[in-house]
Scaffold this motif. Structure first.
Motif, PDB file in Angstrom:
ATOM      1  N   VAL A  61      -0.815 -12.321  -4.286  1.00 32.00           N
ATOM      2  CA  VAL A  61      -1.170 -10.911  -4.288  1.00 32.00           C
ATOM      3  C   VAL A  61      -1.690 -10.515  -5.661  1.00 32.00           C
ATOM      4  N   ILE A  62      -2.746  -9.749  -5.647  1.00 35.33           N
ATOM      5  CA  ILE A  62      -3.306  -9.160  -6.866  1.00 35.33           C
ATOM      6  C   ILE A  62      -3.221  -7.657  -6.664  1.00 35.33           C
ATOM      7  N   VAL A  63      -2.468  -7.000  -7.541  1.00 36.91           N
ATOM      8  CA  VAL A  63      -2.191  -5.572  -7.372  1.00 36.91           C
ATOM      9  C   VAL A  63      -2.487  -4.834  -8.673  1.00 36.91           C
TER      10      VAL A  63
ATOM     11  N   GLN B 206       5.668  -0.858 -17.434  1.00 36.75           N
ATOM     12  CA  GLN B 206       6.608  -1.867 -16.938  1.00 36.75           C
ATOM     13  C   GLN B 206       6.256  -3.239 -17.516  1.00 36.75           C
ATOM     14  N   SER B 207       7.290  -4.027 -17.754  1.00 31.85           N
ATOM     15  CA  SER B 207       7.089  -5.413 -18.165  1.00 31.85           C
ATOM     16  C   SER B 207       6.645  -6.231 -16.961  1.00 31.85           C
ATOM     17  N   ARG B 208       6.181  -7.430 -17.221  1.00 32.50           N
ATOM     18  CA  ARG B 208       5.783  -8.322 -16.134  1.00 32.50           C
ATOM     19  C   ARG B 208       6.953  -8.581 -15.183  1.00 32.50           C
ATOM     20  N   LEU B 209       8.135  -8.763 -15.749  1.00 26.84           N
ATOM     21  CA  LEU B 209       9.327  -8.997 -14.935  1.00 26.84           C
ATOM     22  C   LEU B 209       9.641  -7.788 -14.047  1.00 26.84           C
ATOM     23  N   GLU B 210       9.553  -6.593 -14.605  1.00 28.14           N
ATOM     24  CA  GLU B 210       9.812  -5.384 -13.819  1.00 28.14           C
ATOM     25  C   GLU B 210       8.807  -5.240 -12.676  1.00 28.14           C
ATOM     26  N   ARG B 211       7.563  -5.592 -12.928  1.00 32.65           N
ATOM     27  CA  ARG B 211       6.528  -5.524 -11.891  1.00 32.65           C
ATOM     28  C   ARG B 211       6.837  -6.492 -10.758  1.00 32.65           C
ATOM     29  N   HIS B 212       7.236  -7.701 -11.111  1.00 30.55           N
ATOM     30  CA  HIS B 212       7.584  -8.696 -10.094  1.00 30.55           C
ATOM     31  C   HIS B 212       8.803  -8.237  -9.295  1.00 30.55           C
ATOM     32  N   ARG B 213       9.781  -7.680  -9.973  1.00 29.34           N
ATOM     33  CA  ARG B 213      10.975  -7.191  -9.273  1.00 29.34           C
ATOM     34  C   ARG B 213      10.630  -6.062  -8.311  1.00 29.34           C
ATOM     35  N   THR B 214       9.718  -5.191  -8.708  1.00 27.81           N
ATOM     36  CA  THR B 214       9.283  -4.099  -7.839  1.00 27.81           C
ATOM     37  C   THR B 214       8.653  -4.647  -6.567  1.00 27.81           C
ATOM     38  N   ILE B 215       7.758  -5.607  -6.722  1.00 26.28           N
ATOM     39  CA  ILE B 215       7.094  -6.213  -5.567  1.00 26.28           C
ATOM     40  C   ILE B 215       8.095  -6.969  -4.711  1.00 26.28           C
ATOM     41  N   ASN B 216       8.968  -7.730  -5.332  1.00 22.84           N
ATOM     42  CA  ASN B 216       9.984  -8.474  -4.571  1.00 22.84           C
ATOM     43  C   ASN B 216      10.886  -7.531  -3.778  1.00 22.84           C
TER      44      ASN B 216
ATOM     45  N   GLY C 297       9.887 -15.378   6.362  1.00 19.23           N
ATOM     46  CA  GLY C 297       8.744 -16.263   6.497  1.00 19.23           C
ATOM     47  C   GLY C 297       8.032 -16.720   5.253  1.00 19.23           C
ATOM     48  N   ILE C 298       8.153 -16.010   4.147  1.00 16.37           N
ATOM     49  CA  ILE C 298       7.394 -16.388   2.952  1.00 16.37           C
ATOM     50  C   ILE C 298       8.123 -17.489   2.196  1.00 16.37           C
ATOM     51  N   HIS C 299       7.422 -18.585   1.975  1.00 16.58           N
ATOM     52  CA  HIS C 299       7.974 -19.691   1.193  1.00 16.58           C
ATOM     53  C   HIS C 299       7.593 -19.548  -0.281  1.00 16.58           C
ATOM     54  N   ALA C 300       6.369 -19.046  -0.552  1.00 14.21           N
ATOM     55  CA  ALA C 300       5.898 -18.907  -1.927  1.00 14.21           C
ATOM     56  C   ALA C 300       5.054 -17.653  -2.050  1.00 14.21           C
ATOM     57  N   LEU C 301       5.264 -16.918  -3.144  1.00 11.37           N
ATOM     58  CA  LEU C 301       4.507 -15.703  -3.416  1.00 11.37           C
ATOM     59  C   LEU C 301       4.088 -15.701  -4.880  1.00 11.37           C
ATOM     60  N   ALA C 302       2.788 -15.795  -5.126  1.00 13.34           N
ATOM     61  CA  ALA C 302       2.243 -15.694  -6.479  1.00 13.34           C
ATOM     62  C   ALA C 302       1.863 -14.234  -6.700  1.00 13.34           C
ATOM     63  N   VAL C 303       2.329 -13.654  -7.793  1.00 11.45           N
ATOM     64  CA  VAL C 303       2.118 -12.235  -8.062  1.00 11.45           C
ATOM     65  C   VAL C 303       1.304 -12.054  -9.333  1.00 11.45           C
ATOM     66  N   HIS C 304       0.251 -11.254  -9.206  1.00  9.05           N
ATOM     67  CA  HIS C 304      -0.560 -10.837 -10.353  1.00  9.05           C
ATOM     68  C   HIS C 304      -0.582  -9.317 -10.299  1.00  9.05           C
ATOM     69  N   ALA C 305       0.200  -8.669 -11.166  1.00  3.88           N
ATOM     70  CA  ALA C 305       0.381  -7.221 -11.112  1.00  3.88           C
ATOM     71  C   ALA C 305      -0.080  -6.588 -12.423  1.00  3.88           C
ATOM     72  N   PHE C 306      -0.928  -5.571 -12.294  1.00  6.97           N
ATOM     73  CA  PHE C 306      -1.532  -4.935 -13.457  1.00  6.97           C
ATOM     74  C   PHE C 306      -1.504  -3.427 -13.321  1.00  6.97           C
TER      75      PHE C 306
ATOM     76  N   MET D  92       0.834  -1.205   0.000  1.00  5.92           N
ATOM     77  CA  MET D  92       0.000   0.000   0.000  1.00  5.92           C
ATOM     78  C   MET D  92       0.873   1.261   0.000  1.00  5.92           C
ATOM     79  N   VAL D  93       1.881   1.277   0.842  1.00  3.18           N
ATOM     80  CA  VAL D  93       2.756   2.444   0.946  1.00  3.18           C
ATOM     81  C   VAL D  93       3.628   2.577  -0.304  1.00  3.18           C
ATOM     82  N   GLY D  94       4.185   1.470  -0.772  1.00  2.00           N
ATOM     83  CA  GLY D  94       5.133   1.511  -1.878  1.00  2.00           C
ATOM     84  C   GLY D  94       4.519   1.698  -3.250  1.00  2.00           C
ATOM     85  N   LEU D  95       3.259   1.271  -3.424  1.00  2.00           N
ATOM     86  CA  LEU D  95       2.655   1.308  -4.754  1.00  2.00           C
ATOM     87  C   LEU D  95       1.403   2.169  -4.856  1.00  2.00           C
ATOM     88  N   GLU D  96       0.776   2.476  -3.737  1.00  2.00           N
ATOM     89  CA  GLU D  96      -0.493   3.203  -3.736  1.00  2.00           C
ATOM     90  C   GLU D  96      -1.480   2.597  -4.735  1.00  2.00           C
TER      91      GLU D  96
END
Length: 92
Positions: free
Chosen positions: A45-47, A55-65, A75-84, A12-16
């Protein structure tokens, strides 16, 4: 603070975002060999955020990571990202 709350706060803070869903899917993986059994290890996460425009899909994932680096180290073992970006179809 739970991991789920930390994920929500940092995104929320990083992406609004105009939409943010943080879904804990850990229960679906309970008992799996690689699951730590914490109840907070697998998330989806759906953002939707203007920050993703151009941004490309890869850039979006890198931003979230990058925003969730601390949680991904611990603590996170797996993170599925859906960024739009706004206006893109939500192909989930």
């Amino acid at each position: 603070m739970t991991i789920q709350s930390a994920i929500r706060e940092k995104l929320m803070v990083g992406l609004e975002p105009t939409r943010l869903d943080v879904i804990n899917e850990s229960e679906q993986h309970a008992g799996h060999r690689s699951s730590p059994g914490t109840g907070e290890s697998h998330f989806r996460v759906i953002v939707v955020a203007a920050a993703f425009e151009g941004q490309s899909r890869l850039e979006r994932h890198r931003t979230i990571n990058a925003l969730l680096a601390e949680e991904l180290k611990g603590g996170i073992h797996a993170l599925a990202v859906h960024a739009f970006a706004p206006g893109e179809p939500l192909n989930i």
